[in-house]
Write a protein that holds these residues in place. Structure first.
Motif, PDB file in Angstrom:
ATOM      1  N   LEU A 126      48.185  49.431   7.456  1.00 21.86           N
ATOM      2  CA  LEU A 126      48.615  48.539   6.620  1.00 21.86           C
ATOM      3  C   LEU A 126      50.556  47.538   7.208  1.00 21.86           C
ATOM      4  N   VAL A 127      49.999  46.646   7.541  1.00 20.39           N
ATOM      5  CA  VAL A 127      51.305  45.548   7.752  1.00 20.39           C
ATOM      6  C   VAL A 127      51.648  44.925   6.983  1.00 20.39           C
ATOM      7  N   THR A 128      52.542  45.141   6.714  1.00 17.43           N
ATOM      8  CA  THR A 128      54.456  44.357   6.232  1.00 17.43           C
ATOM      9  C   THR A 128      54.606  43.028   6.323  1.00 17.43           C
ATOM     10  N   LYS A 129      54.706  42.361   5.730  1.00 12.77           N
ATOM     11  CA  LYS A 129      54.925  40.205   5.763  1.00 12.77           C
ATOM     12  C   LYS A 129      55.853  40.574   7.381  1.00 12.77           C
ATOM     13  N   ASN A 130      56.974  41.959   7.141  1.00 12.55           N
ATOM     14  CA  ASN A 130      57.872  41.743   8.697  1.00 12.55           C
ATOM     15  C   ASN A 130      57.455  42.591  10.185  1.00 12.55           C
TER      16      ASN A 130
END
Length: 161
Positions: A126-130
Motif C-alpha cells: 500500500l503506497v500513501t500519497k507522500n
C-alpha cells in the motif's frame, strides 16, 4: 475500534527487494529511462555497423543514467535493512475498518491516505500519497484471511494493480 486483521512478520532482505522492485523499478520514470537507454544503445550499434553520425555523448549518458538508477535501488534496499542489523526487525500491523496501525501506533494510517495498492508474488503493498509504502507479506496474517483483506481494500475503493 475492532481489529479485523493482524499481520506479524520479520523484515527480510528478499521482502525488501521485492518491495523496491515493484515500486522503484517499475515507475514511469524508470520505464522512460529504460526505453531511452535501449534506444540510444541500439542507435549506437546501428551507427557502428551501418554508418551514419551520432554524438558519442548520448550512449554514455544513457549508460550512466541506467547505472545510477540501479545503484539507487541497491542503496534503498541497504538503507531499509540497515548496515548490519543485530537481529531481524519484527513488524506488527493491526488493520481496522478505518486504517492500518503499525507496531501499536495509536494514530495509524487511515485508508484515505493510501493512493495505490500493488499485489506481487509475496506481498501486498500500500503506497500513501507522500510515497510511503506499507508492505504486508501474504502469508503473514495471524488474524483474518488475505482474501477478506483484499475485499476490504476493494470496498474502500482501491484498484489492486
Amino acid at each position: 475500534m475492532e481489529i479485523l486483521f493482524e499481520s506479524r512478520y520479520v523484515l527480510t532482505e528478499p521482502l525488501v527487494k521485492e518491495l523496491y522492485r515493484r515500486i522503484k523499478l517499475r515507475s514511469a520514470y524508470a520505464l522512460l529511462l529504460y526505453a531511452s537507454c535501449i534506444y540510444f544503445l541500439a542507435r549506437t550499434i546501428w551507427v557502428l555497423f551501418f554508418g551514419g553520425e551520432m554524438l558519442p555523448i548520448f550512449p554514455i549518458l544513457a549508460a550512466y543514467a541506467l547505472i545510477r538508477h540501479f545503484m539507487g535501488y541497491r542503496r534503498a534496499v541497504r538503507q531499509t535493512m540497515g548496515s548490519k542489523p543485530a537481529k531481524p526487525a519484527q513488524q506488527h500491523l493491526s488493520i481496522t475498518e478505518k486504517g492500518i496501525f503499525i507496531d501499536g501506533d495509536a494514530n495509524g494510517i487511515p485508508f484515505s491516505k493510501f493512493e495505490k495498492v500493488y499485489r506481487t508474488k509475496n506481498l501486498i503493498i500500500l503506497v500513501t500519497k507522500n510515497k510511503m509504502a506499507v508492505m504486508l507479506p501474504k502469508d503473514s496474517f495471524t488474524k483474518g484471511e488475505l482474501a477478506d483483506f483484499l475485499l476490504l481494500l476493494i470496498l474502500n475503493g482501491f484498484k489492486i494493480h
